[in-house]
Design an enzyme around this catalytic site. Structure first.
Site, PDB file in Angstrom:
ATOM      1  N   GLU A  53       0.827  -1.214   0.000  1.00  0.00           N
ATOM      2  CA  GLU A  53       0.000   0.000   0.000  1.00  0.00           C
ATOM      3  C   GLU A  53       0.863   1.267   0.000  1.00  0.00           C
ATOM      4  O   GLU A  53       0.588   2.196  -0.745  1.00  0.00           O
ATOM      5  CB  GLU A  53      -0.938   0.023   1.210  1.00  0.00           C
ATOM      6  N   ASP A  71      -6.419   8.147  -0.026  1.00  0.00           N
ATOM      7  CA  ASP A  71      -5.877   7.165   0.907  1.00  0.00           C
ATOM      8  C   ASP A  71      -4.685   7.802   1.607  1.00  0.00           C
ATOM      9  O   ASP A  71      -3.861   8.457   0.959  1.00  0.00           O
ATOM     10  CB  ASP A  71      -5.423   5.908   0.168  1.00  0.00           C
TER      11      ASP A  71
END
Length: 148
Positions: A53, A71
């Site tokens: 990620e 995000d």
């Protein structure tokens, strides 16, 4: 005066640099914070997820134009559901935090919010990287030689 200006720029550049954790350092912090086995998610799962990620970068951000959300941080926690960035339409803020907290070098709040995410019915599958890069794979390499 010129020296003060240069010093100011140097201090500013230092203050905005991200903390990029080493793999084992990150694994040990997660272990100390009760992440190993939390809601059935192994320590190796968490380390794999964060590597894919954010590459363990506390200041990572990723804008999602389709959903008009962003995000944030080492776990790439989304502003639509989990935090408030003041610019995501119809944000829920289920973790009850400003998204900026997820960009701090101290990842305590990011860990708390990640725990909240996995308590949701979708669990760890909320993270695209976990589904595409970690799920149903041998993840032992992510914690190998870490002493955890």
């Amino acid at each position: 005066m010129k020296a003060l200006l240069i010093l100011g720029f140097l201090l500013l550049s230092v203050s905005v640099q991200a903390k990029v954790y080493e793999r084992c350092e990150f694994a040990k912090i997660l272990k100390r914070n009760g992440m190993d086995g939390y809601r059935g998610v192994s320590l190796a799962d968490w380390v794999c997820l964060a590597q894919h990620e954010s590459n363990f970068n506390t200041r990572a951000t990723n804008y999602n134009p389709g959903g008009q959300s962003t995000d944030y941080g080492i776990f790439q926690i989304n502003s639509r559901y989990w935090c408030n960035d003041g610019k995501t339409p119809r944000a829920v803020n289920a973790c009850g935090i400003p998204c900026s907290i997820l960009l701090q070098d101290d990842i305590t709040e990011a860990i708390k919010c990640a725990k909240r995410v996995v308590r949701d019915p979708q669990g760890v599958k909320a993270w695209v990287a976990w589904k595409s890069r970690c799920q149903n794979r041998d993840l032992t390499q992510y914690i190998r030689n870490c002493g955890v």
